[in-house]
Design an enzyme around this catalytic site. Structure first.
Site, PDB file in Angstrom:
ATOM      1  N   ASP A  95      26.381  65.469  41.947  1.00  0.00           N
ATOM      2  CA  ASP A  95      24.957  65.385  42.291  1.00  0.00           C
ATOM      3  C   ASP A  95      24.281  66.710  41.922  1.00  0.00           C
ATOM      4  O   ASP A  95      23.827  66.880  40.805  1.00  0.00           O
ATOM      5  CB  ASP A  95      24.849  65.036  43.781  1.00  0.00           C
ATOM      6  CG  ASP A  95      23.419  64.854  44.254  1.00  0.00           C
ATOM      7  OD1 ASP A  95      22.518  64.801  43.401  1.00  0.00           O
ATOM      8  OD2 ASP A  95      23.188  64.758  45.471  1.00  0.00           O
TER       9      ASP A  95
ATOM     10  N   PHE B 187      20.712  57.776  46.682  1.00  0.00           N
ATOM     11  CA  PHE B 187      21.802  58.015  47.629  1.00  0.00           C
ATOM     12  C   PHE B 187      22.632  56.735  47.752  1.00  0.00           C
ATOM     13  O   PHE B 187      22.089  55.657  47.997  1.00  0.00           O
ATOM     14  CB  PHE B 187      21.250  58.439  48.992  1.00  0.00           C
ATOM     15  CG  PHE B 187      22.328  58.961  49.885  1.00  0.00           C
ATOM     16  CD1 PHE B 187      22.779  60.261  49.760  1.00  0.00           C
ATOM     17  CD2 PHE B 187      22.929  58.132  50.827  1.00  0.00           C
ATOM     18  CE1 PHE B 187      23.809  60.744  50.561  1.00  0.00           C
ATOM     19  CE2 PHE B 187      23.957  58.603  51.635  1.00  0.00           C
ATOM     20  CZ  PHE B 187      24.391  59.917  51.493  1.00  0.00           C
TER      21      PHE B 187
HETATM   22  P1  IMP Z   1      26.992  68.064  44.871  1.00  0.00           P
HETATM   23  O1  IMP Z   1      27.722  69.246  45.412  1.00  0.00           O
HETATM   24  O2  IMP Z   1      25.517  68.077  45.215  1.00  0.00           O
HETATM   25  O3  IMP Z   1      27.253  67.793  43.395  1.00  0.00           O
HETATM   26  O4  IMP Z   1      27.466  66.771  45.646  1.00  0.00           O
HETATM   27  C1  IMP Z   1      28.744  66.414  45.712  1.00  0.00           C
HETATM   28  C2  IMP Z   1      29.119  65.977  47.104  1.00  0.00           C
HETATM   29  O5  IMP Z   1      28.014  65.566  47.899  1.00  0.00           O
HETATM   30  C3  IMP Z   1      29.990  64.769  46.953  1.00  0.00           C
HETATM   31  O6  IMP Z   1      31.344  65.149  47.019  1.00  0.00           O
HETATM   32  C4  IMP Z   1      29.595  63.891  48.109  1.00  0.00           C
HETATM   33  O7  IMP Z   1      30.436  64.158  49.203  1.00  0.00           O
HETATM   34  C5  IMP Z   1      28.204  64.302  48.467  1.00  0.00           C
HETATM   35  N1  IMP Z   1      27.204  63.364  47.899  1.00  0.00           N
HETATM   36  C6  IMP Z   1      26.345  63.605  46.882  1.00  0.00           C
HETATM   37  N2  IMP Z   1      25.576  62.536  46.620  1.00  0.00           N
HETATM   38  C7  IMP Z   1      25.965  61.580  47.499  1.00  0.00           C
HETATM   39  C8  IMP Z   1      25.540  60.208  47.707  1.00  0.00           C
HETATM   40  O8  IMP Z   1      24.666  59.647  47.030  1.00  0.00           O
HETATM   41  N3  IMP Z   1      26.185  59.551  48.706  1.00  0.00           N
HETATM   42  C9  IMP Z   1      27.157  60.099  49.469  1.00  0.00           C
HETATM   43  N4  IMP Z   1      27.590  61.364  49.288  1.00  0.00           N
HETATM   44  C10 IMP Z   1      26.995  62.097  48.310  1.00  0.00           C
END
Ligand code: IMP
Ligand code: MG
Length: 195
Positions: A111, A160
């Site tokens: 994300d 999400f």
């Molecule tokens: P980042 O660090 O923002 O890239 O997000 C990664 C982590 O955030 C993932 O391992 C998920 O645990 C959580 N995450 C990000 N987007 C979502 C979503 O749409 N649904 C549920 N968990 C998410």
């Protein structure tokens, strides 16, 4: 639980097909490295969201492998955007040195990229023989697309999502599909005991 779902984005057949296909590709890429020397294959799943993906993926990977989990949190409770990634030491089981290991890091979703960046830094400091990254989902947003990642099962809209390991407030991980939640649920309006 079903009443909280808005849309199924990816159904179980599509997930199963793609996981099988991705596993074959990963095995084909790893085999030359593994046959060259004595180094082991070590998978590093990031808890908790990757557990179902990893469980399915590795059953299509007939290779000798070890598993060392890492816990990184960034979406505490009902958050639906990143609050900055941090390692949970008590749930992280990485060897001091990863020399002599080919590492495949696995997460549920890319994300903001904070989780993968932090995990990459922690793993590569331990000097693995090779390092690859794999995610089930990548959101179509600039920060995610700009974060290097070797294997992506699905690119999805910047929404999400829950299910197949992914949670909202630690719920919905057991849904077999990847789904969006109804807006009032994602806004935190769940009734107690509904899930
Ligand atoms: P980042 O660090 O923002 O890239 O997000 C990664 C982590 O955030 C993932 O391992 C998920 O645990 C959580 N995450 C990000 N987007 C979502 C979503 O749409 N649904 C549920 N968990 C998410
Ligand atoms: Mg996660």
């Amino acid at each position: 639980m079903q009443a909280d779902i808005d849309q199924v984005l990816i159904d179980r057949q599509a997930i199963a097909r793609r996981v099988d296909e991705l596993a074959r590709q990963i095995v084909a890429d790893l085999e030359p490295d593994l046959s060259r020397g004595e180094a082991d294959l070590t998978l590093v799943p990031i808890l908790t969201g990757s557990i179902i993906f990893v469980a399915d993926l590795i059953r299509h990977m007939p290779l000798r492998m070890r598993i060392s989990v890492m816990s990184i949190t960034s979406y505490p409770g009902k958050a639906t955007s990143s609050r900055g990634a941090s390692v949970e030491a008590a749930l992280t089981r990485l060897p001091e040195s990863l020399a002599g290991h080919h590492v495949l890091l696995i997460d549920d979703i890319l994300d903001s990229g904070n989780t993968l960046r932090l995990a990459r830094q922690i793993v590569t400091e331990r000097q693995p023989d090779s390092f690859r990254t794999c995610v089930l989902l990548r959101k179509k947003r600039d920060a995610a697309m700009a974060t290097p990642c070797d294997y992506v099962a699905f690119d999805i809209p910047d929404q999400f999502v829950v299910g197949y390991g992914l949670d909202f407030d630690d719920l919905y991980r057991n849904l077999p599909e990847i789904c969006t939640l109804r807006q009032e649920v994602a806004a935190g309006a769940t009734e107690n005991g509904r899930c």
